[in-house]
Design an enzyme around this catalytic site. Structure first.
Site, mmCIF file in Angstrom:
data_model
loop_
_atom_site.group_PDB
_atom_site.id
_atom_site.type_symbol
_atom_site.label_atom_id
_atom_site.label_comp_id
_atom_site.label_asym_id
_atom_site.label_seq_id
_atom_site.Cartn_x
_atom_site.Cartn_y
_atom_site.Cartn_z
ATOM 1 N N ARG A 47 0.855 -1.187 0.000
ATOM 2 C CA ARG A 47 0.000 0.000 0.000
ATOM 3 C C ARG A 47 0.893 1.240 0.000
ATOM 4 O O ARG A 47 1.888 1.298 0.745
ATOM 5 C CB ARG A 47 -0.902 0.032 1.234
ATOM 6 N N GLU A 104 -3.179 7.394 -5.162
ATOM 7 C CA GLU A 104 -3.283 6.671 -6.430
ATOM 8 C C GLU A 104 -4.446 7.249 -7.222
ATOM 9 O O GLU A 104 -5.516 7.425 -6.638
ATOM 10 C CB GLU A 104 -3.533 5.178 -6.178
ATOM 11 N N HIS A 151 -0.410 -0.122 -9.813
ATOM 12 C CA HIS A 151 -1.071 -1.061 -8.890
ATOM 13 C C HIS A 151 -1.594 -2.293 -9.653
ATOM 14 O O HIS A 151 -2.799 -2.567 -9.676
ATOM 15 C CB HIS A 151 -2.211 -0.348 -8.141
#
Ligand code: GLV
Length: 347
Positions: free
Chosen positions: A238, A267, A286
């Site tokens: 994360r 993000e 991601h």
């Protein structure tokens, strides 16, 4: 018997939605981007269950307005996008999809470790920029992994798969985790160390911890100052595990050698973020679990969790199991339960 209403926040891979449609009345948000907050709120308030992604956030504000909601099925192994405390207060069950993505995520992590250590992306950029003039004995020198020390922070399923996958490369593996894993230590000849020791001794540091108040900015200025100047940081967990400002300064000052980030904070990362101006930083969007088979498996497991919960059965991957009793009572009273003739939604 009316079917339970379910909201799904994106189109899903494979046949997961067909399975869901057999048993529920499904509404699917079909945009590429997540539903805006008001839309999510409106849809969740009308639903018995929601299947959502890590880009969707559910907090006390939405839950308060969703008295009908029984279950939130997160198509992710992490669940930091959900306010668990608020879910508990409202007796809403939260489920996740661990296990099915561990190997795929570990494979991508290992790809990033190699790419950063051997400067693969820099090499590709140089070729495309017309900078490949000759073979040179000192061009784009990287670091060997054989004989290097890999420090793994977080020894859950993904950390374990990274250890398994890298074992054969001749790396020494050290790890830090909430709890020690003696069986894994023996199997992969790993050493449990303190965090400071891990920062000091590792040539590559790979993050596999969940995002919690304790792990937020686990990589901060102090941690970076302990790391070797030749070391590489890899994050496929994360974004907020890393203080990105501190990382940028450490890279600028050559206090560490490089970073490979599949996750950022926020993000998506802004295209003008200073980190993206550095040649020794790799950033991917991601995608560590993004294989055809794994994303289908995640979608199916998220659907299975949702259907089980709407059937009044506590799914194996329920996160807040402590509310099971009160939650079961809510399902019973709601009358939506799938697969039970006795349970019908009251008119
Ligand atoms: C991906 O980041 C996940 O939590 O599944």
């Amino acid at each position: 018997m009316p079917k339970p209403r379910v909201f799904v926040t994106r189109h899903l891979p494979g046949n997961a939605l067909d399975l869901l449609a057999e048993h529920t009345d499904v509404a699917v948000w079909r945009d590429e981007l997540p539903p805006p907050a008001e839309e999510l709120e409106r849809e969740v308030a009308r639903s018995d269950g929601v299947l959502m992604l890590l880009t969707d956030r559910i907090g006390g504000d939405i839950l308060k307005k969703s008295p009908r909601l029984l279950v939130v099925s997160n198509m992710a192994t992490g669940f930091d996008n959900i306010d668990l405390e608020a879910a508990g207060r409202h007796n809403v069950l939260v489920t996740r999809t661990p296990g099915v993505l561990s190997e795929t995520t570990a494979e991508f992590t290992i790809a990033l470790i190699f790419a950063a250590a051997r400067r693969v992306v820099e090499g590709d950029r140089a070729v495309r920029a017309g900078e490949w003039k000759t073979w040179g004995p000192e061009i784009l020198l990287g670091q060997d992994l054989s004989g290097a020390t890999l420090g793994i922070i977080g020894m859950g399923e993904i950390g374990r798969e990274v250890a398994r996958g890298t074992r054969a490369l001749g790396l020494r593996i050290v790890y830090f985790s909430r709890s020690r894993k003696p069986g894994l230590e023996r199997r992969y000849r790993m050493e449990f160390v303190t965090l400071d020791q891990l920062f000091r001794e590792s040539d590559v540091i790979s993050l596999h911890a969940p995002l919690t108040t304790e792990t937020r900015h686990i990589i901060d200025r102090k941690a970076l100052s302990l790391m070797k100047s030749t070391s590489i940081l890899v994050n496929t967990a994360r974004g907020p595990l890393v203080d990105q400002g501190a990382l940028y300064r450490a890279l600028m000052d050559e206090r560490i050698a490089g970073a490979a980030l599949d996750v950022t904070d926020p993000e998506p990362i802004a295209p003008n973020d200073p980190l993206l101006s550095l040649p020794n930083v790799i950033v991917t969007p991601h995608i560590a679990s993004a294989s055809v088979a794994t994303r289908s498996r995640m979608a199916r497991l998220a659907v299975q969790n949702l259907l089980e919960a709407l059937g009044g059965k506590l799914p194996k991957h329920a996160v807040n199991r402590d509310i099971a009793r009160a939650w079961r009572e809510r399902v019973r009273k709601s009358g939506v339960a799938i697969g039970s003739e006795k349970m019908e939604r009251p008119a």
